[in-house]
Design a protein around this motif. Structure first.
Motif, PDB file in Angstrom:
ATOM      1  N   THR A  73       0.852  -1.185   0.000  1.00  0.00           N
ATOM      2  CA  THR A  73       0.000   0.000   0.000  1.00  0.00           C
ATOM      3  C   THR A  73       0.888   1.235   0.000  1.00  0.00           C
ATOM      4  OG1 THR A  73      -1.640  -1.193   1.310  1.00  0.00           O
ATOM      5  CG2 THR A  73      -1.847   1.200   1.239  1.00  0.00           C
ATOM      6  N   PRO A  74       0.862   2.002  -1.109  1.00  0.00           N
ATOM      7  CA  PRO A  74       1.663   3.231  -1.140  1.00  0.00           C
ATOM      8  C   PRO A  74       1.134   4.250  -0.120  1.00  0.00           C
ATOM      9  CG  PRO A  74       1.057   2.562  -3.354  1.00  0.00           C
ATOM     10  CD  PRO A  74       0.254   1.716  -2.406  1.00  0.00           C
ATOM     11  N   LYS A  75       2.040   5.094   0.361  1.00  0.00           N
ATOM     12  CA  LYS A  75       1.651   6.180   1.260  1.00  0.00           C
ATOM     13  C   LYS A  75       0.818   7.188   0.474  1.00  0.00           C
ATOM     14  CE  LYS A  75       5.603   6.104   4.386  1.00  0.00           C
ATOM     15  NZ  LYS A  75       6.782   6.842   4.844  1.00  0.00           N
ATOM     16  N   THR A  76       0.126   8.042   1.201  1.00  0.00           N
ATOM     17  CA  THR A  76      -0.538   9.187   0.580  1.00  0.00           C
ATOM     18  C   THR A  76       0.064  10.434   1.216  1.00  0.00           C
ATOM     19  OG1 THR A  76      -2.325   9.124   2.199  1.00  0.00           O
ATOM     20  CG2 THR A  76      -2.699   7.973   0.123  1.00  0.00           C
ATOM     21  N   GLU A  77       0.312  11.420   0.393  1.00  0.00           N
ATOM     22  CA  GLU A  77       0.890  12.669   0.887  1.00  0.00           C
ATOM     23  C   GLU A  77       0.347  13.804   0.036  1.00  0.00           C
ATOM     24  OE1 GLU A  77       5.290  14.645   1.679  1.00  0.00           O
ATOM     25  OE2 GLU A  77       5.146  12.504   1.290  1.00  0.00           O
ATOM     26  N   GLU A  78      -0.270  14.764   0.711  1.00  0.00           N
ATOM     27  CA  GLU A  78      -0.876  15.875   0.000  1.00  0.00           C
ATOM     28  C   GLU A  78       0.163  16.590  -0.864  1.00  0.00           C
ATOM     29  OE1 GLU A  78      -3.603  19.788   0.917  1.00  0.00           O
ATOM     30  OE2 GLU A  78      -3.395  18.247   2.454  1.00  0.00           O
ATOM     31  N   GLY A  79      -0.220  16.838  -2.110  1.00  0.00           N
ATOM     32  CA  GLY A  79       0.664  17.540  -3.034  1.00  0.00           C
ATOM     33  C   GLY A  79       1.567  16.626  -3.849  1.00  0.00           C
ATOM     34  N   TYR A  80       1.462  15.301  -3.622  1.00  0.00           N
ATOM     35  CA  TYR A  80       2.313  14.350  -4.334  1.00  0.00           C
ATOM     36  C   TYR A  80       1.480  13.199  -4.881  1.00  0.00           C
ATOM     37  CZ  TYR A  80       6.267  16.683  -2.131  1.00  0.00           C
ATOM     38  OH  TYR A  80       7.185  17.609  -1.726  1.00  0.00           O
ATOM     39  N   THR A  81       1.940  12.638  -5.971  1.00  0.00           N
ATOM     40  CA  THR A  81       1.376  11.402  -6.503  1.00  0.00           C
ATOM     41  C   THR A  81       2.380  10.300  -6.188  1.00  0.00           C
ATOM     42  OG1 THR A  81       0.255  12.578  -8.286  1.00  0.00           O
ATOM     43  CG2 THR A  81       0.614  10.204  -8.601  1.00  0.00           C
ATOM     44  N   ILE A  82       1.925   9.289  -5.449  1.00  0.00           N
ATOM     45  CA  ILE A  82       2.794   8.168  -5.076  1.00  0.00           C
ATOM     46  C   ILE A  82       2.212   6.917  -5.714  1.00  0.00           C
ATOM     47  CG2 ILE A  82       3.776   6.820  -3.200  1.00  0.00           C
ATOM     48  CD1 ILE A  82       3.566   9.338  -1.443  1.00  0.00           C
ATOM     49  N   GLU A  83       3.033   6.270  -6.554  1.00  0.00           N
ATOM     50  CA  GLU A  83       2.575   5.096  -7.306  1.00  0.00           C
ATOM     51  C   GLU A  83       3.510   3.916  -7.086  1.00  0.00           C
ATOM     52  OE1 GLU A  83       0.336   6.809 -11.174  1.00  0.00           O
ATOM     53  OE2 GLU A  83       2.519   7.015 -11.213  1.00  0.00           O
ATOM     54  N   PHE A  84       2.905   2.756  -6.880  1.00  0.00           N
ATOM     55  CA  PHE A  84       3.668   1.522  -6.751  1.00  0.00           C
ATOM     56  C   PHE A  84       4.435   1.287  -8.042  1.00  0.00           C
ATOM     57  CE2 PHE A  84       4.202  -2.991  -7.490  1.00  0.00           C
ATOM     58  CZ  PHE A  84       4.798  -3.396  -6.318  1.00  0.00           C
ATOM     59  N   SER A 119       7.205   5.228  -6.569  1.00  0.00           N
ATOM     60  CA  SER A 119       7.758   6.525  -7.001  1.00  0.00           C
ATOM     61  C   SER A 119       6.900   7.647  -6.424  1.00  0.00           C
ATOM     62  CB  SER A 119       7.781   6.613  -8.529  1.00  0.00           C
ATOM     63  OG  SER A 119       6.452   6.569  -9.029  1.00  0.00           O
ATOM     64  N   LYS A 120       7.548   8.767  -6.174  1.00  0.00           N
ATOM     65  CA  LYS A 120       6.873   9.938  -5.605  1.00  0.00           C
ATOM     66  C   LYS A 120       7.128  11.119  -6.535  1.00  0.00           C
ATOM     67  CE  LYS A 120       6.982  12.762  -1.406  1.00  0.00           C
ATOM     68  NZ  LYS A 120       7.598  12.852  -0.072  1.00  0.00           N
ATOM     69  N   THR A 121       6.045  11.709  -7.025  1.00  0.00           N
ATOM     70  CA  THR A 121       6.145  12.817  -7.959  1.00  0.00           C
ATOM     71  C   THR A 121       5.411  14.027  -7.397  1.00  0.00           C
ATOM     72  OG1 THR A 121       6.112  11.221  -9.779  1.00  0.00           O
ATOM     73  CG2 THR A 121       5.721  13.521 -10.351  1.00  0.00           C
ATOM     74  N   ALA A 122       6.073  15.171  -7.411  1.00  0.00           N
ATOM     75  CA  ALA A 122       5.442  16.413  -6.944  1.00  0.00           C
ATOM     76  C   ALA A 122       4.360  16.834  -7.927  1.00  0.00           C
ATOM     77  CB  ALA A 122       6.496  17.510  -6.805  1.00  0.00           C
ATOM     78  N   ASN A 123       3.216  17.233  -7.387  1.00  0.00           N
ATOM     79  CA  ASN A 123       2.121  17.722  -8.217  1.00  0.00           C
ATOM     80  C   ASN A 123       2.262  19.223  -8.440  1.00  0.00           C
ATOM     81  OD1 ASN A 123       0.996  15.172  -8.168  1.00  0.00           O
ATOM     82  ND2 ASN A 123      -0.385  15.637  -6.482  1.00  0.00           N
ATOM     83  N   ASN A 124       1.709  19.691  -9.548  1.00  0.00           N
ATOM     84  CA  ASN A 124       1.632  21.111  -9.820  1.00  0.00           C
ATOM     85  C   ASN A 124       0.389  21.626  -9.090  1.00  0.00           C
ATOM     86  OD1 ASN A 124       2.784  23.322 -11.024  1.00  0.00           O
ATOM     87  ND2 ASN A 124       1.694  23.094 -12.959  1.00  0.00           N
ATOM     88  N   VAL A 125       0.573  22.509  -8.110  1.00  0.00           N
ATOM     89  CA  VAL A 125      -0.537  22.988  -7.285  1.00  0.00           C
ATOM     90  C   VAL A 125      -0.598  24.512  -7.282  1.00  0.00           C
ATOM     91  CG1 VAL A 125      -0.551  20.960  -5.777  1.00  0.00           C
ATOM     92  CG2 VAL A 125       0.869  22.905  -5.186  1.00  0.00           C
ATOM     93  N   ASN A 126      -1.769  25.021  -6.903  1.00  0.00           N
ATOM     94  CA  ASN A 126      -1.952  26.474  -6.829  1.00  0.00           C
ATOM     95  C   ASN A 126      -1.369  27.026  -5.539  1.00  0.00           C
ATOM     96  OD1 ASN A 126      -3.366  26.554  -9.230  1.00  0.00           O
ATOM     97  ND2 ASN A 126      -5.364  26.396  -8.256  1.00  0.00           N
ATOM     98  N   TYR A 127      -0.881  28.250  -5.617  1.00  0.00           N
ATOM     99  CA  TYR A 127      -0.529  29.033  -4.440  1.00  0.00           C
ATOM    100  C   TYR A 127      -0.932  30.476  -4.726  1.00  0.00           C
ATOM    101  CZ  TYR A 127       3.742  30.672  -6.816  1.00  0.00           C
ATOM    102  OH  TYR A 127       4.631  31.227  -7.684  1.00  0.00           O
ATOM    103  N   LYS A 128      -0.955  31.291  -3.698  1.00  0.00           N
ATOM    104  CA  LYS A 128      -1.432  32.668  -3.846  1.00  0.00           C
ATOM    105  C   LYS A 128      -0.347  33.674  -3.506  1.00  0.00           C
ATOM    106  CE  LYS A 128      -6.128  31.434  -2.637  1.00  0.00           C
ATOM    107  NZ  LYS A 128      -7.227  31.602  -1.689  1.00  0.00           N
ATOM    108  N   VAL A 129      -0.409  34.791  -4.192  1.00  0.00           N
ATOM    109  CA  VAL A 129       0.382  35.966  -3.842  1.00  0.00           C
ATOM    110  C   VAL A 129      -0.645  37.021  -3.442  1.00  0.00           C
ATOM    111  CG1 VAL A 129       2.000  37.738  -4.629  1.00  0.00           C
ATOM    112  CG2 VAL A 129       2.211  35.390  -5.482  1.00  0.00           C
ATOM    113  N   GLU A 130      -0.528  37.510  -2.218  1.00  0.00           N
ATOM    114  CA  GLU A 130      -1.474  38.506  -1.708  1.00  0.00           C
ATOM    115  C   GLU A 130      -0.792  39.868  -1.664  1.00  0.00           C
ATOM    116  OE1 GLU A 130      -3.999  35.514   1.204  1.00  0.00           O
ATOM    117  OE2 GLU A 130      -2.578  36.901   2.115  1.00  0.00           O
TER     118      GLU A 130
END
Length: 186
Positions: A73-84, A119-130
């Motif tokens: 069972t691969p881990k889950t981590e916000e912002g990443y795709t983890i695939e066996f 494998s662990k791959t960083a996802n492209n995610v939104n961020y804000k500039v205020e």
């Protein structure tokens, strides 16, 4: 006559078995039967995991030829795709690498270790500039709705304020270098 002990993969001669009949006189009627019993050997299956796997199941001691099912069972981590990716064998002559997360195979004649890899791959995610504009000499606690820019970046990388961000879009303002600016963050 004496029965010859043979070598069979995954089995050893059961020397203490009382059913063994390894020597006998040959009867004239052809009824003589020699019996040689063998014990099916047991082998250990060890499972390990890399840093991207949460859990592995199926490690045990199995008889030679037994059907074995393992799972990772691969881990889950916000912002990443983890695939066996695979089960890596410590001895591919005994047991080949496996490419499915849940794998079934026949236990070989020998101890074997498999490592679950992912494998662990960083996802492209939104961020804000205020952008905060002073009102009556004070900065507001929240930016106005039109003073937020949404950008994208890879999880775990550094987001930075650009030169363009430091150029106010409202007339009559300049960038305040002495304010509590956060110019980069991960």
């Amino acid at each position: 006559v004496t029965a010859e002990q043979k070598m069979f993969t995954g089995f050893t001669y059961a020397e203490g078995n009382t059913n063994n009949v390894t020597t006998a006189n040959i009867a004239g009627d052809g009824s003589t039967v020699l019996k040689v019993y063998y014990i099916r050997e047991s082998y250990e299956l060890t499972l390990t995991k890399d840093e991207n796997i949460a859990e592995v199941t199926g490690a045990n001691i199995y008889k030679y030829g037994a059907t074995v099912t393992i799972n990772a069972t691969p881990k889950t981590e916000e912002g990443y795709t983890i695939e066996f990716t695979k089960w890596k064998s410590n001895n591919t002559e005994l047991l080949a690498n496996k490419t499915t997360q849940e794998a079934t195979f026949t236990m070989p004649a020998g101890d074997v270790s498999l490592e679950a890899k992912a494998s662990k791959t960083a996802n492209n995610v939104n961020y804000k500039v205020e952008y905060y504009y002073q009102v009556n000499g004070e900065y507001p606690t929240q930016p106005g709705e039109t003073n937020i820019a949404t950008r994208q970046g890879l999880t775990g990388t550094t987001a930075e304020v650009t030169t363009e961000d430091k150029t106010p879009t409202q007339t009559g303002y300049v960038y305040d270098e002495s304010a509590a600016n956060i110019e980069s963050a991960t």
